[in-house]
Design a protein around this motif. Sequence first.
Motif, PDB file in Angstrom:
ATOM      1  N   HIS A  81       0.836  -1.211   0.000  1.00 48.47           N
ATOM      2  CA  HIS A  81       0.000   0.000   0.000  1.00 48.47           C
ATOM      3  C   HIS A  81       0.868   1.256   0.000  1.00 48.47           C
ATOM      4  O   HIS A  81       0.589   2.213  -0.739  1.00 48.47           O
ATOM      5  CB  HIS A  81      -0.913  -0.011   1.223  1.00 48.47           C
ATOM      6  CG  HIS A  81      -1.787   1.200   1.333  1.00 48.47           C
ATOM      7  ND1 HIS A  81      -2.872   1.422   0.507  1.00 48.47           N
ATOM      8  CD2 HIS A  81      -1.726   2.278   2.167  1.00 48.47           C
ATOM      9  CE1 HIS A  81      -3.446   2.574   0.824  1.00 48.47           C
ATOM     10  NE2 HIS A  81      -2.769   3.110   1.819  1.00 48.47           N
ATOM     11  N   THR A  82       1.918   1.262   0.807  1.00 45.88           N
ATOM     12  CA  THR A  82       2.802   2.424   0.868  1.00 45.88           C
ATOM     13  C   THR A  82       3.495   2.661  -0.470  1.00 45.88           C
ATOM     14  O   THR A  82       3.596   3.803  -0.935  1.00 45.88           O
ATOM     15  CB  THR A  82       3.852   2.227   1.976  1.00 45.88           C
ATOM     16  OG1 THR A  82       3.189   2.052   3.237  1.00 45.88           O
ATOM     17  CG2 THR A  82       4.784   3.431   2.061  1.00 45.88           C
ATOM     18  N   VAL A  85       0.957   4.136  -2.886  1.00 51.09           N
ATOM     19  CA  VAL A  85       0.636   5.518  -2.520  1.00 51.09           C
ATOM     20  C   VAL A  85       1.743   6.459  -2.987  1.00 51.09           C
ATOM     21  O   VAL A  85       1.476   7.522  -3.569  1.00 51.09           O
ATOM     22  CB  VAL A  85       0.422   5.642  -0.998  1.00 51.09           C
ATOM     23  CG1 VAL A  85       0.433   7.108  -0.564  1.00 51.09           C
ATOM     24  CG2 VAL A  85      -0.903   5.011  -0.594  1.00 51.09           C
ATOM     25  N   CYS A  89       0.635   9.085  -5.801  1.00 49.90           N
ATOM     26  CA  CYS A  89       0.553  10.442  -5.254  1.00 49.90           C
ATOM     27  C   CYS A  89       1.674  11.321  -5.806  1.00 49.90           C
ATOM     28  O   CYS A  89       1.463  12.516  -6.057  1.00 49.90           O
ATOM     29  CB  CYS A  89       0.607  10.406  -3.728  1.00 49.90           C
ATOM     30  SG  CYS A  89      -0.908   9.768  -2.972  1.00 49.90           S
ATOM     31  N   ILE A 147      -4.889   4.697  -2.617  1.00 50.20           N
ATOM     32  CA  ILE A 147      -3.516   4.794  -3.122  1.00 50.20           C
ATOM     33  C   ILE A 147      -3.269   6.122  -3.842  1.00 50.20           C
ATOM     34  O   ILE A 147      -2.114   6.495  -4.062  1.00 50.20           O
ATOM     35  CB  ILE A 147      -3.178   3.614  -4.062  1.00 50.20           C
ATOM     36  CG1 ILE A 147      -4.135   3.560  -5.246  1.00 50.20           C
ATOM     37  CG2 ILE A 147      -3.175   2.309  -3.304  1.00 50.20           C
ATOM     38  CD1 ILE A 147      -3.772   2.499  -6.270  1.00 50.20           C
ATOM     39  N   ASN A 149      -4.632   9.273  -2.652  1.00 54.69           N
ATOM     40  CA  ASN A 149      -5.429  10.069  -1.719  1.00 54.69           C
ATOM     41  C   ASN A 149      -5.084  11.548  -1.814  1.00 54.69           C
ATOM     42  O   ASN A 149      -4.010  11.948  -2.283  1.00 54.69           O
ATOM     43  CB  ASN A 149      -5.219   9.555  -0.294  1.00 54.69           C
ATOM     44  CG  ASN A 149      -3.770   9.653   0.150  1.00 54.69           C
ATOM     45  OD1 ASN A 149      -3.306  10.703   0.572  1.00 54.69           O
ATOM     46  ND2 ASN A 149      -3.042   8.534   0.044  1.00 54.69           N
ATOM     47  N   GLY A 152      -1.865  12.866   0.111  1.00 55.66           N
ATOM     48  CA  GLY A 152      -0.609  12.520  -0.539  1.00 55.66           C
ATOM     49  C   GLY A 152      -0.355  13.353  -1.782  1.00 55.66           C
ATOM     50  O   GLY A 152       0.775  13.808  -2.029  1.00 55.66           O
ATOM     51  N   THR A 202       2.300   6.965   5.777  1.00 57.85           N
ATOM     52  CA  THR A 202       1.396   6.002   5.148  1.00 57.85           C
ATOM     53  C   THR A 202       1.581   4.612   5.724  1.00 57.85           C
ATOM     54  O   THR A 202       0.599   3.901   5.988  1.00 57.85           O
ATOM     55  CB  THR A 202       1.632   5.976   3.623  1.00 57.85           C
ATOM     56  OG1 THR A 202       1.453   7.287   3.094  1.00 57.85           O
ATOM     57  CG2 THR A 202       0.675   5.019   2.941  1.00 57.85           C
TER      58      THR A 202
END
Length: 278
Positions: A81-82, A85, A89, A147, A149, A152, A202
């Motif tokens: 997920h990080t 992201v 982002c 991911i 957002n 971010g 995150t």
Amino acid sequence: MQLDSPLKKLCIYTFLILGGLVMLIPFYWMFVLSTRTTTEVFNFPPPLVFGQYALTNYQNLLKATPFFLNLWNSIFVATIHTFLVLLFCSMGGYAFAMYNFPGRKYLFAAVLATLMIPWMTGIVPWFMLMKTLGWIDSFKALIIPGIANAFGIFWMRQYISSNIPSELLDSAKIDGCPEFLIFFRVILPLLKPATSALGIMTFIHSWNNFLVPLIIIKNESKLTLPVALNRLFGDPSRGFDIGVMMMGTSLAVLPLLLVFIFAAKKFMDGMTAGAVKG
């Protein structure tokens, strides 16, 4: 009367050290309780030094829950997920910062407006969407949503606007560098302070996420650590074992502490980026 500079520094450092020690007290006490039995935990005065039941609590924790499987689930979900992201982002922030396309201001304002909507207000339609997609009891529901957002994108856009000159983009275009290579080979390496700070925030948020796995995950083999440890509170076969719960919590916190310790400098660089102009 104004204090002299050395005395002023001494007061500031003393205050900061005392404040840091106060912040560490809950962590220290958590580690202490993880080495104690439930009876010792409820003694008065409370125990302030380490006990002799660390190994016992550790063994009971492994009997009560597949801890290392839950640990792997949390590491897998938080890491993927990080990574996503940071990828999406940074690309979104790069587009808003460097490209002047029609409706850019209005689209960016719409993205920021989503920050004013509490996430809990959309929990029911979000769950229905996950069910429609077939993501119930799947890691996809823990990884994919969010991911790209708003926070971010805003974070990366502000950093790029303040620290990446547009002339760098023009130079790369003159040299014939394709758009994607400009981002991945020219811009992205310059975003390490911002991506480090956003990555830590995150990762911690994903690691501590409790509500979403609680709603989505049904299979015990897919549980993440927060949900798995919470089930220790409601296990009637084991009773209320504070020592085991604190042992599990202590082990769950260690990865976060390690991530922050090793990335603390990059995190602080990212937090202060753009605050001082050279």
